[in-house]
Design an enzyme around this catalytic site. Sequence first.
Site, PDB file in Angstrom:
ATOM      1  CB  CYS A 205      37.960 -34.403 -63.905  1.00  0.00           C
ATOM      2  SG  CYS A 205      37.326 -34.350 -65.602  1.00  0.00           S
TER       3      CYS A 205
ATOM      4  CG  HIS B 213      40.042 -30.082 -64.159  1.00  0.00           C
ATOM      5  ND1 HIS B 213      40.971 -31.086 -64.012  1.00  0.00           N
ATOM      6  CD2 HIS B 213      39.126 -30.531 -65.058  1.00  0.00           C
ATOM      7  CE1 HIS B 213      40.655 -32.098 -64.808  1.00  0.00           C
ATOM      8  NE2 HIS B 213      39.536 -31.787 -65.446  1.00  0.00           N
TER       9      HIS B 213
ATOM     10  CD  GLU C 165      43.241 -29.711 -61.705  1.00  0.00           C
ATOM     11  OE1 GLU C 165      43.120 -30.109 -62.881  1.00  0.00           O
ATOM     12  OE2 GLU C 165      42.329 -29.815 -60.853  1.00  0.00           O
TER      13      GLU C 165
END
Length: 246
Positions: free
Chosen positions: A109, A214, A216
């Site tokens: 990001c 993202h 994660e």
Amino acid sequence: MTKRPLIGIVPLWDDKKQSSWVKRTYIEAIYDAGGIPIILPIFQSEQFIEELVARIDGLFLTGGDDIHPSLYEEVKEEECGHTSKVLDDFEWCVLTKTIEKRKPIFGVCRGFQFINVYFNGSLFQDIESQYMKERSFSHRQLPPYDEPAHEVYLSENGVLQHWLGVQQLAVNSRHHQGIKRLGEGLIVEALAPDGLIEAVRHQDYPFLVAVQWHPELRYKRDQAERLLFERFVFSCQENDFSLKGE
């Protein structure tokens, strides 16, 4: 047992509280991939940062605030969000010192955007008002953020396609800025359906990869997203900085 590499995480910065913080999901993703995440203290000292970088095995650049447009020679427009000179200056110095030591770098990001700016690229300060393409999705999705918002198409014969073994990937999307001018030496690794760049790598660096989405938030349920972190951590082990590592 293989020693876990130390991964330095650039945190978010709160100007009002003069404090830094990191979302737990970044820490979990790096640890579950085999690394030891270390939150880097934001302190404006070149010597301090150089000593800090010498102790880590890899650098992870997180999401967060917008990057001040002065770094890519533009005037800040109304649509640009909150920026922090403290964070911009620290991240620039940390990235410089890490590149000097040729250590692995992975960004998501804001980290993806910062890498592009660092290599003389520029950004759309606001996608909706500056990149007006027809799209059936939003780059700034509503919760839940662990659900996919759109597909990305991986570059044919690219590194990500080689790693993940797929031609396209369903990803989440939590950003209002994106790459306008691609940075020098960067190669496009993935595109969104509207043509916006979603992943890059540096053609002349042992391991420098970044994605706009993202991973994660989805690595626990998506093998491909997990592989991104595993490849990064693997590259940090025993100085094995190989983009093509099997």
